[in-house]
Design a protein around this motif. Structure first.
Motif, short mmCIF file in Angstrom:
data_model
loop_
_atom_site.label_atom_id
_atom_site.label_comp_id
_atom_site.label_asym_id
_atom_site.label_seq_id
_atom_site.Cartn_x
_atom_site.Cartn_y
_atom_site.Cartn_z
N ALA A 5 -43.01 -25.97 89.68
CA ALA A 5 -44.25 -25.51 89.07
C ALA A 5 -44.12 -24.07 88.59
N HIS A 6 -43.47 -23.23 89.38
CA HIS A 6 -43.26 -21.82 89.00
C HIS A 6 -42.45 -21.74 87.70
N ILE A 7 -41.36 -22.51 87.63
CA ILE A 7 -40.50 -22.50 86.45
C ILE A 7 -41.25 -23.01 85.22
N ALA A 8 -41.93 -24.15 85.37
CA ALA A 8 -42.63 -24.73 84.23
C ALA A 8 -43.77 -23.83 83.75
N LEU A 61 -38.14 -31.41 87.48
CA LEU A 61 -38.29 -30.35 86.48
C LEU A 61 -38.73 -30.90 85.14
N ALA A 62 -38.20 -32.06 84.75
CA ALA A 62 -38.61 -32.68 83.48
C ALA A 62 -40.10 -33.01 83.51
N THR A 63 -40.55 -33.59 84.62
CA THR A 63 -41.95 -33.94 84.76
C THR A 63 -42.84 -32.70 84.77
N ALA A 64 -42.37 -31.66 85.46
CA ALA A 64 -43.13 -30.40 85.49
C ALA A 64 -43.30 -29.84 84.08
N ALA A 65 -42.24 -29.87 83.30
CA ALA A 65 -42.31 -29.35 81.92
C ALA A 65 -43.31 -30.15 81.10
N ALA A 109 -36.84 -17.74 95.64
CA ALA A 109 -37.72 -18.86 95.97
C ALA A 109 -37.23 -19.55 97.22
N ALA A 110 -38.14 -19.96 98.06
CA ALA A 110 -37.80 -20.71 99.26
C ALA A 110 -37.50 -22.16 98.87
#
Length: 213
Positions: free
Chosen positions: A37-40, A63-67, A185-186
């Motif tokens: 979520a942070h990256i997206a 990550l794909a889904t988050a984007a 990031a944790a």
């Protein structure tokens, strides 16, 4: 689809299913929803989701889904494992972004990726959680993923083990790139392989945004 807060993205990504039988050799771990979520969210703020998005080593498709949830209209997940790709497709459908996502079986660590676009004609935004190199045979895997990202991306976001900043900044500088953002990031990991000695462990990870010339 755009405009979701980071917290909302993380909450929606909690429904992403993990691997049923993860491969230790491929270092298949679920990317934490909070990191994705942070990256997206950051990618959206930087207008990096306006380009096609490529998730190298997509795994569960986190990550794909988050984007896609964050507003990317064209997302491609790349993975060598067909079971991972099937799971990624299911996860994207579960949260309603299957129309924005496509999946391709390929070795994401190779620079000659069989993508439908190249950096020279349609530069992408790459998101990737490469293997940390903990398993024999995966040493320097994150370097191979950076090489692949450089070959297709105008901008990349990659997750690395703690202590990687000097290496990432040096590699980027040598290849005409610039690290513009870096944050820690944790990375919680539940016990999943026989060699794990505790029920859970929290690794310290580092995330880097690189602009490639």
């Amino acid at each position: 689809m755009a405009g979701r807060s980071r917290r909302t993205l993380a909450r929606e990504l909690e429904s992403i299913a993990d691997f049923e039988a993860p491969s230790p050799s491929l270092e298949q771990y679920l990317t934490p929803p909070e990191i994705a979520a942070h990256i997206a969210h950051l990618a959206g703020l930087q207008d990096d989701l306006e380009r096609p998005v490529v998730d190298l080593g997509t795994g569960t498709g986190m990550l794909a889904t988050a984007a896609a949830l964050a507003g990317a209209e064209q997302v491609l997940g790349v993975d060598l494992d067909p079971d991972a790709l099937a799971l990624a497709w299911e996860n994207a459908a579960r949260v309603g972004v299957d129309s924005q996502t496509d999946w391709i079986r390929a070795d994401a660590s190779r620079r000659s990726l069989p993508l439908s676009f190249s950096r020279s004609t349609q530069p992408a935004t790459v998101l990737s959680n490469p293997p940390f190199g903990a398993q024999r045979g995966n040493r320097h895997a994150d370097r191979e993923f950076l090489e692949a990202a450089r070959s297709v991306a105008a901008v990349s976001y990659t997750i690395h083990n703690e202590g990687s900043q000097e290496f990432v900044e040096s590699y980027a500088a040598d290849e005409g790139g610039t690290v513009t953002h870096a944050f820690r990031a944790a990375f919680p990991i539940e016990r999943r392989f026989e060699f794990h000695t505790s029920e859970s462990e929290e690794l310290a990870a580092e995330v880097f945004r690189i602009e490639w010339e």
